[in-house]
Design a protein around this motif. Structure first.
Motif, PDB file in Angstrom:
ATOM      1  N   ALA A   1       0.830  -1.206   0.000  1.00 43.62           N
ATOM      2  CA  ALA A   1       0.000   0.000   0.000  1.00 43.62           C
ATOM      3  C   ALA A   1       0.866   1.260   0.000  1.00 43.62           C
ATOM      4  CB  ALA A   1      -0.928  -0.001   1.210  1.00 43.62           C
ATOM      5  N   ARG A   2       2.017   1.193   0.641  1.00 48.08           N
ATOM      6  CA  ARG A   2       2.944   2.328   0.698  1.00 48.08           C
ATOM      7  C   ARG A   2       4.338   1.827   0.346  1.00 48.08           C
ATOM      8  NH1 ARG A   2       0.802   4.554   6.448  1.00 48.08           N
ATOM      9  NH2 ARG A   2      -1.187   5.335   5.685  1.00 48.08           N
ATOM     10  N   ALA A   3       4.995   2.559  -0.542  1.00 50.69           N
ATOM     11  CA  ALA A   3       6.322   2.128  -0.982  1.00 50.69           C
ATOM     12  C   ALA A   3       7.416   2.607  -0.047  1.00 50.69           C
ATOM     13  CB  ALA A   3       6.593   2.647  -2.391  1.00 50.69           C
ATOM     14  N   GLY A   4       7.173   3.659   0.698  1.00 51.63           N
ATOM     15  CA  GLY A   4       8.211   4.241   1.540  1.00 51.63           C
ATOM     16  C   GLY A   4       8.957   5.318   0.768  1.00 51.63           C
ATOM     17  N   LYS A   5       9.299   6.371   1.481  1.00 53.49           N
ATOM     18  CA  LYS A   5       9.935   7.517   0.830  1.00 53.49           C
ATOM     19  C   LYS A   5      11.280   7.161   0.208  1.00 53.49           C
ATOM     20  CE  LYS A   5       7.868  11.193   3.567  1.00 53.49           C
ATOM     21  NZ  LYS A   5       8.110  12.321   4.475  1.00 53.49           N
ATOM     22  N   ALA A   6      12.075   6.377   0.893  1.00 50.31           N
ATOM     23  CA  ALA A   6      13.421   6.057   0.402  1.00 50.31           C
ATOM     24  C   ALA A   6      13.354   5.242  -0.886  1.00 50.31           C
ATOM     25  CB  ALA A   6      14.214   5.313   1.464  1.00 50.31           C
ATOM     26  N   ALA A   7      12.557   4.188  -0.897  1.00 47.24           N
ATOM     27  CA  ALA A   7      12.456   3.338  -2.082  1.00 47.24           C
ATOM     28  C   ALA A   7      11.832   4.095  -3.245  1.00 47.24           C
ATOM     29  CB  ALA A   7      11.642   2.087  -1.773  1.00 47.24           C
ATOM     30  N   PHE A   8      10.790   4.852  -2.936  1.00 47.96           N
ATOM     31  CA  PHE A   8      10.115   5.588  -4.000  1.00 47.96           C
ATOM     32  C   PHE A   8      11.013   6.689  -4.565  1.00 47.96           C
ATOM     33  CE2 PHE A   8       6.956   8.379  -5.916  1.00 47.96           C
ATOM     34  CZ  PHE A   8       6.231   7.452  -6.638  1.00 47.96           C
ATOM     35  N   GLY A   9      11.691   7.397  -3.691  1.00 44.32           N
ATOM     36  CA  GLY A   9      12.620   8.428  -4.138  1.00 44.32           C
ATOM     37  C   GLY A   9      13.771   7.853  -4.940  1.00 44.32           C
ATOM     38  N   ALA A  10      14.238   6.673  -4.543  1.00 42.97           N
ATOM     39  CA  ALA A  10      15.325   6.018  -5.273  1.00 42.97           C
ATOM     40  C   ALA A  10      14.900   5.674  -6.692  1.00 42.97           C
ATOM     41  CB  ALA A  10      15.771   4.764  -4.535  1.00 42.97           C
ATOM     42  N   VAL A  11      13.664   5.240  -6.870  1.00 37.36           N
ATOM     43  CA  VAL A  11      13.174   4.921  -8.211  1.00 37.36           C
ATOM     44  C   VAL A  11      13.194   6.171  -9.091  1.00 37.36           C
ATOM     45  CG1 VAL A  11      11.114   4.263  -9.532  1.00 37.36           C
ATOM     46  CG2 VAL A  11      11.812   2.913  -7.554  1.00 37.36           C
ATOM     47  N   GLY A  12      12.718   7.276  -8.564  1.00 34.90           N
ATOM     48  CA  GLY A  12      12.720   8.520  -9.329  1.00 34.90           C
ATOM     49  C   GLY A  12      14.125   8.992  -9.649  1.00 34.90           C
ATOM     50  N   LEU A  13      14.995   8.948  -8.670  1.00 34.15           N
ATOM     51  CA  LEU A  13      16.372   9.398  -8.865  1.00 34.15           C
ATOM     52  C   LEU A  13      17.112   8.502  -9.867  1.00 34.15           C
ATOM     53  CD1 LEU A  13      18.600  11.383  -7.998  1.00 34.15           C
ATOM     54  CD2 LEU A  13      19.210   9.744  -6.217  1.00 34.15           C
ATOM     55  N   LEU A  14      16.943   7.209  -9.741  1.00 37.29           N
ATOM     56  CA  LEU A  14      17.606   6.288 -10.666  1.00 37.29           C
ATOM     57  C   LEU A  14      17.056   6.415 -12.086  1.00 37.29           C
ATOM     58  CD1 LEU A  14      17.883   3.114  -8.404  1.00 37.29           C
ATOM     59  CD2 LEU A  14      19.765   4.540  -9.233  1.00 37.29           C
ATOM     60  N   THR A  15      15.754   6.646 -12.202  1.00 33.21           N
ATOM     61  CA  THR A  15      15.164   6.836 -13.527  1.00 33.21           C
ATOM     62  C   THR A  15      15.726   8.081 -14.193  1.00 33.21           C
ATOM     63  OG1 THR A  15      13.134   5.719 -12.856  1.00 33.21           O
ATOM     64  CG2 THR A  15      12.997   7.155 -14.786  1.00 33.21           C
ATOM     65  N   MET A  16      15.793   9.173 -13.446  1.00 36.27           N
ATOM     66  CA  MET A  16      16.344  10.409 -14.010  1.00 36.27           C
ATOM     67  C   MET A  16      17.836  10.257 -14.307  1.00 36.27           C
ATOM     68  SD  MET A  16      14.270  13.413 -12.069  1.00 36.27           S
ATOM     69  CE  MET A  16      13.646  12.629 -10.600  1.00 36.27           C
ATOM     70  N   THR A  17      18.546   9.516 -13.474  1.00 36.45           N
ATOM     71  CA  THR A  17      19.958   9.243 -13.737  1.00 36.45           C
ATOM     72  C   THR A  17      20.119   8.501 -15.055  1.00 36.45           C
ATOM     73  OG1 THR A  17      20.456   9.165 -11.379  1.00 36.45           O
ATOM     74  CG2 THR A  17      22.017   8.075 -12.855  1.00 36.45           C
TER      75      THR A  17
END
Length: 117
Positions: free
Chosen positions: A92-108
């Motif tokens: 239900a919730r991904a967690g800020k760290a995991a979710f933020g990592a996905v965004g950062l890695l995608t932009m990278t």
């Protein structure tokens, strides 16, 4: 061959759009720790993987130079994204760290593709 390569580039961009779009639509929810990995994010990442590998194969078949180091790094980054999205997809919730990592890695991954020539 160019038409086929261009078609796969278009599909690759659609995959990026699905992954990054899924992330961006959840950024407000991320502030309140309600963000979750959407199916579009998983499908976008899988589309990127399949079309990216296909593009490398088509480039090699067309005797174009392929920067294997760049492709290896992009593949490693995308694999990390896929693992995070796949593991957290049913929560239900991904967690800020995991979710933020996905965004950062995608932009990278996007910046590696665009800026590394």
């Amino acid at each position: 061959m160019d038409a086929t390569i261009n078609a796969f580039v278009g599909l690759h961009i659609i995959g990026i759009a699905a992954l990054l779009g899924g992330f961006l639509t959840q950024t407000k929810a991320m502030a309140s720790d309600e963000a979750r990995m959407t199916p579009a994010m998983l499908h976008g990442a899988l589309t990127m993987l399949v079309t990216g590998l296909t593009l490398v194969g088509l480039d090699q078949a067309d005797d174009r130079d392929v920067n294997n180091v760049k492709i290896g790094i992009k593949l490693a980054v995308l694999t990390a994204v896929l693992i995070l999205v796949y593991v957290k997809r049913d929560e239900a919730r991904a967690g800020k760290a995991a979710f933020g990592a996905v965004g950062l890695l995608t932009m990278t991954n996007i910046f590696i593709a665009v800026m590394w020539t």
